[in-house]
Scaffold this motif. Structure first.
Motif, short mmCIF file in Angstrom:
data_model
loop_
_atom_site.label_atom_id
_atom_site.label_comp_id
_atom_site.label_asym_id
_atom_site.label_seq_id
_atom_site.Cartn_x
_atom_site.Cartn_y
_atom_site.Cartn_z
N UNK A 148 -6.89 5.84 7.57
CA UNK A 148 -7.17 4.41 7.43
C UNK A 148 -6.03 3.77 6.67
N UNK A 149 -5.78 2.48 6.86
CA UNK A 149 -4.71 1.81 6.10
C UNK A 149 -5.09 1.67 4.63
N UNK A 150 -4.20 2.11 3.76
CA UNK A 150 -4.40 1.98 2.31
C UNK A 150 -3.48 0.92 1.71
N UNK A 151 -2.25 0.87 2.21
CA UNK A 151 -1.26 -0.14 1.77
C UNK A 151 -0.57 -0.66 3.01
N UNK A 152 -0.47 -1.99 3.11
CA UNK A 152 0.21 -2.60 4.25
C UNK A 152 1.27 -3.56 3.73
N UNK A 153 2.52 -3.31 4.11
CA UNK A 153 3.64 -4.14 3.66
C UNK A 153 3.65 -4.30 2.13
N UNK A 154 3.34 -3.20 1.46
CA UNK A 154 3.39 -3.19 0.01
C UNK A 154 2.14 -3.66 -0.70
N UNK A 155 1.17 -4.19 0.05
CA UNK A 155 -0.04 -4.72 -0.56
C UNK A 155 -1.21 -3.75 -0.34
N UNK A 156 -1.96 -3.49 -1.40
CA UNK A 156 -3.11 -2.60 -1.30
C UNK A 156 -4.19 -3.25 -0.45
N UNK A 157 -4.62 -2.55 0.60
CA UNK A 157 -5.67 -3.07 1.48
C UNK A 157 -6.86 -2.10 1.58
N UNK A 158 -6.73 -0.92 0.98
CA UNK A 158 -7.75 0.09 1.17
C UNK A 158 -8.68 0.33 0.00
N UNK A 159 -8.65 -0.56 -0.98
CA UNK A 159 -9.54 -0.37 -2.14
C UNK A 159 -10.98 -0.63 -1.72
N UNK A 160 -11.90 0.20 -2.22
CA UNK A 160 -13.31 0.06 -1.88
C UNK A 160 -14.16 0.55 -3.04
N UNK A 161 -15.44 0.19 -3.08
CA UNK A 161 -16.31 0.66 -4.16
C UNK A 161 -16.42 2.18 -4.15
N UNK A 174 -10.31 13.34 -2.92
CA UNK A 174 -10.74 12.45 -4.01
C UNK A 174 -9.52 11.99 -4.78
N UNK A 175 -9.66 10.84 -5.43
CA UNK A 175 -8.55 10.26 -6.18
C UNK A 175 -7.82 9.15 -5.45
N UNK A 176 -8.29 8.79 -4.26
CA UNK A 176 -7.59 7.75 -3.48
C UNK A 176 -7.57 6.43 -4.24
N UNK A 198 -4.25 4.25 -5.59
CA UNK A 198 -3.95 2.84 -5.33
C UNK A 198 -3.73 2.08 -6.63
N UNK A 199 -4.53 2.37 -7.65
CA UNK A 199 -4.32 1.75 -8.96
C UNK A 199 -2.95 2.12 -9.51
N UNK A 200 -2.58 3.40 -9.37
CA UNK A 200 -1.30 3.86 -9.90
C UNK A 200 -0.13 3.25 -9.15
N UNK A 201 -0.26 3.07 -7.84
CA UNK A 201 0.81 2.45 -7.06
C UNK A 201 1.05 1.01 -7.51
N UNK A 202 -0.01 0.29 -7.81
CA UNK A 202 0.15 -1.09 -8.26
C UNK A 202 0.85 -1.17 -9.61
N UNK A 203 0.78 -0.10 -10.38
CA UNK A 203 1.43 -0.09 -11.69
C UNK A 203 2.75 0.68 -11.68
N UNK A 204 3.23 1.01 -10.50
CA UNK A 204 4.49 1.74 -10.40
C UNK A 204 5.65 0.74 -10.47
N UNK A 205 6.00 0.39 -11.70
CA UNK A 205 7.03 -0.60 -11.97
C UNK A 205 7.97 -0.08 -13.05
N UNK A 206 9.25 -0.33 -12.88
CA UNK A 206 10.24 0.08 -13.87
C UNK A 206 10.52 -1.12 -14.78
N UNK A 207 9.68 -1.23 -15.83
CA UNK A 207 9.82 -2.35 -16.75
C UNK A 207 10.93 -2.04 -17.76
#
Length: 434
Positions: free
Chosen positions: A385-398, A52-54, A58-67
């Protein structure tokens, strides 16, 4: 402050960035690498674990930025040098992530997450991935035992007051994936769409001059379908008053103390005698899977679970680790690598996994292929299953899909998986190839 918009880059350990600095300086940071997240064993006595927590990962990876704010802190604290800060300023994960999807089951050495990219890209994600998945999977692994023990009666997550305020939201989510029907936590309802429920506590009864006054106020405000808490004073008298106030169509009564099994029998008999045959009995009070299982023969209609659930019922972490298992060699070929210490060893090489099933669809083994996928004999099921492909999230689901997947995966297990007694993993893990 909206936590969904915050950078997650500092939800990490100091040494992730000092390793990065040394690798950048040494010229090895850009070597192609494969990291794997797995557990060497299940928590003691458990038959299986739940991923659980997948979705949160994915949400956290999209916000993993060094601002600018993050970089400013790192500079002020002198965590890393200027060259590393410059590299971090443009950090964007560009690799691939494979993983067991939300709600799936895992076993010892299941490759729960596989991260493919450069060493620099992958190493900085270690702490973030582990912190989310170790916590959420521990909660879900406890929750599935509780929902199994409940024999189809609904379980409600009620642990917000027993853990950190953000952990409470994650706990509600993980419990829902593993079969809980609802949560008391409103933020979990807002953020993840989980059904929420709740009526009153003992303080509401104590506020009023009499229990009758409290019940009357609640029923007048919330309707006869509400749940009345009946153990503030005398349960027998409270049941009588509750039916007098709400009538025989009272929705439910809640018991939060005492010997719940015999007490539920007494309350059921009294409700039936008063004509409230459809009034449900909800029990709370420090329940865990064993207490729920002990109430199987009692006339209980639902369970509210708090402390034990949000602490993983004695196992608040899964023991997941994150290891480099393959990296690029001097000649450009990938080289398997592994830690060889006696009690903390691992298997090198990129992993693939399937669940071996017999002709009837019952799980027989976790088969992990090293270096290449294991052969499907026709009844098996691929797990990664693929979750991220070439840096883009592809595994998000309800979230509902993860919940349904969990039920499906749990139904594949041999019957002994659902026993509450301590035991070994219900299926073995087999490594092939490599």
């Amino acid at each position: 402050m909206d936590v969904t918009s915050q950078s997650t880059a500092l939800l990490t350990d100091h040494y992730e960035l000092t390793m990065l600095q040394a690798a950048l300086a040494g010229g090895t940071a850009h070597r192609r690498s494969v990291f794997e997240l797995f557990g060497r064993r299940l928590p003691e006595g458990r038959r299986y674990g739940v991923v659980a927590g997948v979705g949160r990962v994915l949400d956290a990876l999209e916000r993993y930025r060094f601002d600018d704010g993050v970089l400013g802190h790192l500079a002020d604290a002198r965590v890393v040098d200027d060259a590393t800060l410059e590299w971090l300023a443009s950090y964007r994960f560009s690799g691939d992530v494979w993983g067991y999807p939300e709600g799936e089951l895992y076993f010892p050495y299941s490759p729960v997450v596989v991260v493919e990219g450069t060493f620099a890209e992958g190493v900085v994600l270690e702490t973030l991935l582990l912190s989310v998945l170790n916590h959420d999977s521990a909660i879900a692994s406890a929750a599935t035992r509780m929902t199994c023990a409940s024999s189809g009666r609904p379980c409600i997550e009620m642990g917000s007051r027993r853990t950190h305020e953000e952990a409470a939201v994650a706990c509600a989510r993980a419990a829902y994936v593993a079969g809980f029907e609802a949560t008391s936590n409103l933020e979990a309802g807002r953020r993840y769409g989980i059904p929420t429920t709740g009526t009153s506590a003992h303080s509401f009864t104590l506020l009023h001059d009499s229990e009758r006054d409290a019940f009357t106020a609640q029923v007048q405000s919330l309707g006869t379908g509400t749940t009345l808490l009946v153990d503030t004073y005398d349960v027998t008298e409270a049941i009588r008053t509750a039916v007098e106030v709400a009538g025989t169509r009272l929705g439910a009564v809640r018991l939060d103390s005492g010997d719940l099994g015999p007490l539920a029998q007494q309350v059921r008999a009294q409700l039936d005698e008063l004509g409230a045959r459809d009034t449900r009995i909800i029990v709370t009070s420090d329940l865990d899977e064993h207490a729920i299982g002990a109430l199987a023969a009692a006339p209980v209609d639902g369970y509210g679970v708090g402390t034990s659930l949000v602490t993983g019922s004695g196992h608040p972490t899964c023991g997941f680790v994150y290891k480099l298992v393959s990296r690029e060699g001097p000649d450009g070929a990938m080289v398997s690598v592994a830690k060889k210490s006696q009690d903390k060893g691992s298997f090198g090489g990129r992993k693939y996994a399937l669940r071996r099933r017999d002709a009837a669809g019952v799980a027989e083994a976790e088969v992990v292929g090293v270096g290449e996928p294991p052969v499907d004999d026709g009844d098996d099921r691929t797990l990664l299953v693929p979750l991220v492909r070439a840096g883009e999230v592809v595994g998000r689901e309800p979230l509902e899909r993860g919940r349904q997947r969990h039920f499906e995966a749990r139904d594949e297990l041999p019957l002994q998986a659902h026993q509450m007694s301590r035991g070994e993993p219900v299926i073995p893990t087999l490594h092939v190839g490599g």
